[in-house]
Design an enzyme around this catalytic site. Sequence first.
Site, short mmCIF file in Angstrom:
data_model
loop_
_atom_site.label_atom_id
_atom_site.label_comp_id
_atom_site.label_asym_id
_atom_site.label_seq_id
_atom_site.Cartn_x
_atom_site.Cartn_y
_atom_site.Cartn_z
N ASP A 279 3.08 -4.97 7.93
CA ASP A 279 2.19 -4.23 8.27
C ASP A 279 0.49 -4.82 7.82
OD1 ASP A 279 -0.47 -2.50 7.24
OD2 ASP A 279 1.08 -2.16 5.48
N GLN B 265 -4.23 -5.27 7.29
CA GLN B 265 -5.90 -6.23 6.43
C GLN B 265 -5.82 -7.35 7.23
OE1 GLN B 265 -7.62 -5.10 4.30
NE2 GLN B 265 -7.07 -3.40 3.61
N CYS C 171 -4.11 2.63 -3.65
CA CYS C 171 -3.24 2.80 -3.17
C CYS C 171 -2.71 1.92 -3.92
CB CYS C 171 -3.07 3.10 -1.41
SG CYS C 171 -5.01 3.97 -1.02
N HIS D 14 0.69 -1.65 -0.05
CA HIS D 14 -0.26 0.42 -0.19
C HIS D 14 1.17 1.35 -0.32
CE1 HIS D 14 -3.02 3.16 1.95
NE2 HIS D 14 -3.44 2.13 1.28
N LYS E 147 -10.15 -1.15 10.38
CA LYS E 147 -9.75 -2.13 9.78
C LYS E 147 -10.38 -3.39 10.62
CE LYS E 147 -7.29 -0.36 5.92
NZ LYS E 147 -7.81 0.30 5.19
C1 LIG Z 1 -2.14 -2.76 3.73
C2 LIG Z 1 -3.06 -2.36 3.71
N1 LIG Z 1 -2.17 -1.45 4.10
C3 LIG Z 1 -1.88 0.45 5.37
C4 LIG Z 1 -3.38 1.34 4.50
C5 LIG Z 1 -3.14 2.24 5.24
O1 LIG Z 1 -4.18 2.21 6.96
P1 LIG Z 1 -5.06 3.33 7.54
O2 LIG Z 1 -5.02 4.22 6.15
O3 LIG Z 1 -5.93 3.56 7.93
O4 LIG Z 1 -3.69 4.25 7.71
C6 LIG Z 1 -4.02 0.39 4.23
C7 LIG Z 1 -6.01 0.84 4.41
O5 LIG Z 1 -5.97 0.58 3.75
C8 LIG Z 1 -3.79 -0.90 4.09
O6 LIG Z 1 -5.01 -1.92 2.97
#
Ligand SMILES: Cc1ncc(COP(=O)(O)O)c(C=O)c1O
Length: 409
Positions: free
Chosen positions: A203, A206, A367, A126, A229
């Site tokens: 990370d 998900q 993203c 992401h 999430k």
């Molecule tokens: C794999 C992953 N990393 C990071 C993020 C960023 O999360 P946040 O916008 O809650 O900071 C997301 C958001 O969709 C994501 O799916």
Amino acid sequence: MSTSSSPMIDPNLIRSHFPIFQHHPDLVYFDNAATTQRPQTTIDAVSKFYSQRNANIHRGLYSLSTDATAGYESGREKVKDFIGADTVQSIAFTKGTTESINVVANSFLGPRLQPGDNVVISAMEHHSNLIPWQQICLQKKAELRVIPVDKSGELGINNIGDFLDSKTRMLAITHISNTLGTINPVERIVEIAHKNQVPVLIDAAQSICLHPINVDTLACNFLVFSSHKMFGPFGVGVLYVHPDHMEDMLPYNYGGGMVTHVDFHKSSFMAYPHNLEAGTSAIAEVFGLSSAIDYLNNIDRLEASDYVHGLAHYFKERLAEVGTAVVVGSPENCAGIVSFLLDDIHPHDVATFLAEENIAIRAGHHCTQPLLEQMGVKATLRASFSIYNTREEIDHMIAVLKKIQKFWA
Ligand SMILES: Cc1ncc(COP(=O)(O)O)c(C=O)c1O
């Protein structure tokens, strides 16, 4: 992976816990990778904090404030137990995954990154797990190395070692791809990185909701995720730091609540995690997150993830009936997230058409622009499932997709 409905998960019962579906009985919500819905218990916990316990924390000596502090700190304890951390001191509250990654890139990595060093990520990250590393590498004249994905949307796990050397200062990798649903073998990846003395950030944005994670077993150095999430409120997230690195976490923002002494010309700071929680925290949201963890602790998360993976599998099977629909990526180990295209109809047109039928899915690059470029597409449709979704909803979406295809024929 089971492809049948899990007997333990009753989506209709779960649905009754989420008031959004009483307010929107016809809503088919397939955008869970963007944010999940919240159960009434999460909403009540936030509301109850404001109506019954509202005070700022860590400062007041009156009982309302000490009670709010105790509730906030017990939220930290709950997060610690939820991810199997050894000590509550490992847990910092941030605004979310994005902020947690920025903190590690700037507060931990920044001061030790030298020109000629490198940081390794994968091509399926992401933007939030890409840009912070890209920017710190640009600032420090370090190299950002990217492990590619193959056509199926998987990393060549056996090649990961080839990207690491004595100059690698961090490997940052997602547990589950938010675009393709790929579940990365993070235990194995951490093992390979540690053999090369490379710290690893996972990370878990998900995966945290439905995939049990134990940081002790996983042995990662950093774990990051967002409350929104995992059935919790917006505005709060978690940064887990392994005890080996706690002393290396320098302040990221400066202000009240993180100092031991201040004079006009210098200040001294509390230890991690408090040195990273400058200013007033998202207190009510931590109460909500704590309640969301209670909710998750009351379901069998292995059954839950199996159920959701089964929905994704069923969706892909049914999608095969929709003429020239194509799934983008076909990872063997896949979560409840499916990217697909419908002929050459623009994903935004399909998503708009679906929206008219009360079906909420995502269209765009999610993203992950560089990933889509590698996969040879500009945008996809993305359906992402949770435990309140059903096969009947998928059947309905397939019927609408067939209608869309006819309309555009
Ligand atoms: C794999 C992953 N990393 C990071 C993020 C960023 O999360 P946040 O916008 O809650 O900071 C997301 C958001 O969709 C994501 O799916």
